[in-house]
Design a protein around this motif. Structure first.
Motif, PDB file in Angstrom:
ATOM      1  N   MET A   1       0.399   8.301 -14.713  1.00  0.00           N
ATOM      2  CA  MET A   1       0.688   9.438 -15.583  1.00  0.00           C
ATOM      3  C   MET A   1       0.083   9.182 -16.969  1.00  0.00           C
ATOM      4  SD  MET A   1       4.411  11.053 -16.274  1.00  0.00           S
ATOM      5  CE  MET A   1       4.553  12.661 -16.905  1.00  0.00           C
ATOM      6  N   SER A   2      -0.574  10.171 -17.505  1.00  0.00           N
ATOM      7  CA  SER A   2      -1.233  10.049 -18.797  1.00  0.00           C
ATOM      8  C   SER A   2      -0.206   9.932 -19.922  1.00  0.00           C
ATOM      9  CB  SER A   2      -2.115  11.278 -19.035  1.00  0.00           C
ATOM     10  OG  SER A   2      -2.551  11.316 -20.361  1.00  0.00           O
ATOM     11  N   SER A   3      -0.570   9.204 -20.962  1.00  0.00           N
ATOM     12  CA  SER A   3       0.339   9.051 -22.104  1.00  0.00           C
ATOM     13  C   SER A   3       0.455  10.334 -22.910  1.00  0.00           C
ATOM     14  CB  SER A   3      -0.140   7.904 -22.994  1.00  0.00           C
ATOM     15  OG  SER A   3      -1.406   8.226 -23.542  1.00  0.00           O
ATOM     16  N   THR A   4      -0.418  11.272 -22.671  1.00  0.00           N
ATOM     17  CA  THR A   4      -0.362  12.538 -23.412  1.00  0.00           C
ATOM     18  C   THR A   4       0.016  13.723 -22.525  1.00  0.00           C
ATOM     19  OG1 THR A   4      -2.723  12.910 -23.050  1.00  0.00           O
ATOM     20  CG2 THR A   4      -2.092  11.759 -25.091  1.00  0.00           C
ATOM     21  N   SER A   5       0.501  13.477 -21.315  1.00  0.00           N
ATOM     22  CA  SER A   5       0.777  14.590 -20.395  1.00  0.00           C
ATOM     23  C   SER A   5       1.884  15.508 -20.913  1.00  0.00           C
ATOM     24  CB  SER A   5       1.115  14.081 -19.001  1.00  0.00           C
ATOM     25  OG  SER A   5       2.318  13.328 -19.031  1.00  0.00           O
ATOM     26  N   ASP A   6       2.920  14.950 -21.555  1.00  0.00           N
ATOM     27  CA  ASP A   6       3.982  15.795 -22.115  1.00  0.00           C
ATOM     28  C   ASP A   6       3.443  16.670 -23.246  1.00  0.00           C
ATOM     29  OD1 ASP A   6       5.843  14.777 -20.372  1.00  0.00           O
ATOM     30  OD2 ASP A   6       6.685  13.344 -21.804  1.00  0.00           O
ATOM     31  N   ILE A   7       2.571  16.081 -24.034  1.00  0.00           N
ATOM     32  CA  ILE A   7       1.965  16.839 -25.134  1.00  0.00           C
ATOM     33  C   ILE A   7       1.071  17.937 -24.575  1.00  0.00           C
ATOM     34  CG2 ILE A   7       0.387  16.696 -27.100  1.00  0.00           C
ATOM     35  CD1 ILE A   7       1.479  13.819 -27.536  1.00  0.00           C
ATOM     36  N   GLN A   8       0.302  17.636 -23.548  1.00  0.00           N
ATOM     37  CA  GLN A   8      -0.560  18.646 -22.937  1.00  0.00           C
ATOM     38  C   GLN A   8       0.281  19.753 -22.297  1.00  0.00           C
ATOM     39  OE1 GLN A   8      -3.957  18.877 -23.265  1.00  0.00           O
ATOM     40  NE2 GLN A   8      -3.542  20.911 -22.443  1.00  0.00           N
ATOM     41  N   ASP A   9       1.413  19.390 -21.690  1.00  0.00           N
ATOM     42  CA  ASP A   9       2.317  20.405 -21.122  1.00  0.00           C
ATOM     43  C   ASP A   9       2.807  21.355 -22.213  1.00  0.00           C
ATOM     44  OD1 ASP A   9       2.034  19.293 -18.617  1.00  0.00           O
ATOM     45  OD2 ASP A   9       3.988  18.263 -18.642  1.00  0.00           O
ATOM     46  N   LEU A  10       3.151  20.794 -23.387  1.00  0.00           N
ATOM     47  CA  LEU A  10       3.603  21.623 -24.508  1.00  0.00           C
ATOM     48  C   LEU A  10       2.473  22.534 -24.989  1.00  0.00           C
ATOM     49  CD1 LEU A  10       5.766  22.440 -26.518  1.00  0.00           C
ATOM     50  CD2 LEU A  10       5.112  20.466 -27.930  1.00  0.00           C
ATOM     51  N   ILE A  11       1.271  21.995 -25.086  1.00  0.00           N
ATOM     52  CA  ILE A  11       0.115  22.814 -25.496  1.00  0.00           C
ATOM     53  C   ILE A  11      -0.104  23.942 -24.499  1.00  0.00           C
ATOM     54  CG2 ILE A  11      -2.404  22.810 -25.777  1.00  0.00           C
ATOM     55  CD1 ILE A  11      -2.086  19.894 -26.869  1.00  0.00           C
ATOM     56  N   ASP A  12      -0.039  23.630 -23.204  1.00  0.00           N
ATOM     57  CA  ASP A  12      -0.245  24.656 -22.172  1.00  0.00           C
ATOM     58  C   ASP A  12       0.813  25.753 -22.251  1.00  0.00           C
ATOM     59  OD1 ASP A  12      -2.423  23.190 -21.313  1.00  0.00           O
ATOM     60  OD2 ASP A  12      -1.358  22.273 -19.616  1.00  0.00           O
ATOM     61  N   LEU A  13       2.063  25.363 -22.506  1.00  0.00           N
ATOM     62  CA  LEU A  13       3.137  26.360 -22.638  1.00  0.00           C
ATOM     63  C   LEU A  13       2.952  27.205 -23.895  1.00  0.00           C
ATOM     64  CD1 LEU A  13       6.198  24.231 -21.515  1.00  0.00           C
ATOM     65  CD2 LEU A  13       5.286  26.259 -20.365  1.00  0.00           C
ATOM     66  N   ALA A  15       0.191  27.894 -25.344  1.00  0.00           N
ATOM     67  CA  ALA A  15      -0.986  28.751 -25.174  1.00  0.00           C
ATOM     68  C   ALA A  15      -0.653  30.032 -24.429  1.00  0.00           C
ATOM     69  CB  ALA A  15      -2.085  27.987 -24.439  1.00  0.00           C
ATOM     70  N   LYS A  16       0.487  30.091 -23.766  1.00  0.00           N
ATOM     71  CA  LYS A  16       0.913  31.298 -23.044  1.00  0.00           C
ATOM     72  C   LYS A  16       1.594  32.319 -23.955  1.00  0.00           C
ATOM     73  CE  LYS A  16       1.404  28.942 -18.647  1.00  0.00           C
ATOM     74  NZ  LYS A  16       2.284  28.562 -17.539  1.00  0.00           N
ATOM     75  N   ARG A  27      -3.524  23.231 -32.217  1.00  0.00           N
ATOM     76  CA  ARG A  27      -3.290  23.035 -33.658  1.00  0.00           C
ATOM     77  C   ARG A  27      -1.798  23.133 -33.983  1.00  0.00           C
ATOM     78  NH1 ARG A  27      -8.124  25.988 -34.098  1.00  0.00           N
ATOM     79  NH2 ARG A  27      -7.015  27.935 -34.400  1.00  0.00           N
ATOM     80  N   ALA A  28      -1.121  24.108 -33.362  1.00  0.00           N
ATOM     81  CA  ALA A  28       0.315  24.282 -33.615  1.00  0.00           C
ATOM     82  C   ALA A  28       1.101  23.063 -33.152  1.00  0.00           C
ATOM     83  CB  ALA A  28       0.824  25.543 -32.918  1.00  0.00           C
ATOM     84  N   VAL A  29       0.783  22.543 -31.975  1.00  0.00           N
ATOM     85  CA  VAL A  29       1.489  21.368 -31.449  1.00  0.00           C
ATOM     86  C   VAL A  29       1.232  20.145 -32.326  1.00  0.00           C
ATOM     87  CG1 VAL A  29       1.595  19.745 -29.514  1.00  0.00           C
ATOM     88  CG2 VAL A  29       1.682  22.208 -29.088  1.00  0.00           C
ATOM     89  N   LEU A  30       0.002  19.940 -32.748  1.00  0.00           N
ATOM     90  CA  LEU A  30      -0.292  18.805 -33.639  1.00  0.00           C
ATOM     91  C   LEU A  30       0.486  18.924 -34.944  1.00  0.00           C
ATOM     92  CD1 LEU A  30      -4.114  18.279 -33.057  1.00  0.00           C
ATOM     93  CD2 LEU A  30      -2.230  16.745 -32.413  1.00  0.00           C
ATOM     94  N   HIS A  31       0.583  20.142 -35.482  1.00  0.00           N
ATOM     95  CA  HIS A  31       1.359  20.365 -36.703  1.00  0.00           C
ATOM     96  C   HIS A  31       2.839  20.066 -36.459  1.00  0.00           C
ATOM     97  CE1 HIS A  31       2.315  22.043 -40.610  1.00  0.00           C
ATOM     98  NE2 HIS A  31       3.283  22.742 -40.028  1.00  0.00           N
ATOM     99  N   LEU A  32       3.358  20.519 -35.328  1.00  0.00           N
ATOM    100  CA  LEU A  32       4.760  20.256 -34.999  1.00  0.00           C
ATOM    101  C   LEU A  32       5.028  18.756 -34.868  1.00  0.00           C
ATOM    102  CD1 LEU A  32       5.432  23.078 -32.380  1.00  0.00           C
ATOM    103  CD2 LEU A  32       6.504  22.853 -34.635  1.00  0.00           C
ATOM    104  N   ILE A  33       4.106  18.039 -34.250  1.00  0.00           N
ATOM    105  CA  ILE A  33       4.286  16.593 -34.084  1.00  0.00           C
ATOM    106  C   ILE A  33       4.286  15.889 -35.440  1.00  0.00           C
ATOM    107  CG2 ILE A  33       3.182  14.491 -33.206  1.00  0.00           C
ATOM    108  CD1 ILE A  33       2.309  16.198 -30.752  1.00  0.00           C
ATOM    109  N   LYS A  34       3.378  16.303 -36.326  1.00  0.00           N
ATOM    110  CA  LYS A  34       3.328  15.695 -37.654  1.00  0.00           C
ATOM    111  C   LYS A  34       4.604  15.977 -38.445  1.00  0.00           C
ATOM    112  CE  LYS A  34      -1.677  15.878 -38.170  1.00  0.00           C
ATOM    113  NZ  LYS A  34      -2.797  16.560 -38.843  1.00  0.00           N
TER     114      LYS A  34
END
Length: 196
Positions: A1-13, A15-16, A27-34
């Protein structure tokens, strides 16, 4: 399992969501993480609460956290007027203007023969019941100026012979310039002209 899979799941959600594509979601997810302490955690908590408490008003179809929304339960609202809108976003837009003091009815869409959406698929029967039980004297049809919106407006108007039925004016928007308007908007504005 990728170390960024949870982050990618959040990005995919993300994007909907309307107005967000994959790049904007990233960009929104990166801002939220920061800003996870001041933004992401409170946002996740609020989303969790809303996911369990949000519901449609049993009376009008608005979205809130109680069975009957604040607008329907308010004694300050004019009970004899109902403004009919297609979706909750339209109701919220009307409320933002802070001019209408009556009550609302959310249809949940418009009639559409192509999509097999008839009166029973919308909240039209509930509207007709409300008009009788709430002693409504005016129904304001605030539906879109599309073919489906106008078909729905005419259908509802035909069902209400003993009630005043009005519709929103259509035409030149405040601050609009004629050169930038389409022919249909100019025609509607000219037909709805009034004396100064």
């Amino acid at each position: 399992m990728s170390s960024t899979s949870d982050i990618q799941d959040l990005i995919d959600l993300m994007a909907k969501l309307p107005g967000l594509g994959p790049r904007s979601a990233r960009r929104a997810v990166l801002h939220l993480i920061k800003k996870r302490g001041v933004l992401m955690t409170p946002l996740a908590d609020a989303m969790g609460r809303v996911a369990t408490t949000a519901r449609e008003c049993l009376n009008c179809g608005n979205v809130g956290t109680t069975d009957i929304c604040d607008i329907c339960s308010s004694e300050k609202r004019i009970g004899s007027q109902i403004c009919v809108v297609e979706d909750v976003s339209d109701l919220w837009a009307m409320e933002r203007a802070n001019i209408f003091k009556g009550r609302y009815h959310v249809l949940g869409g418009t009639l559409s023969a192509l999509d097999a959406i008839g009166p029973d698929e919308l909240r039209i029967p509930k509207l007709l019941d409300r008009i009788t039980s709430e002693s409504v004297t005016e129904v304001i049809l605030a539906l879109s100026a599309t073919i489906d919106g106008q078909t729905t407006a005419h259908y509802i108007a035909d069902q209400l012979p003993n009630v005043t039925v009005t519709t929103l004016a259509q035409g030149v928007p405040v601050g609009g310039e004629l050169d930038y308007l389409d022919d249909g908007t100019i025609t509607a504005a000219l037909n709805a002209r009034r004396q100064l």
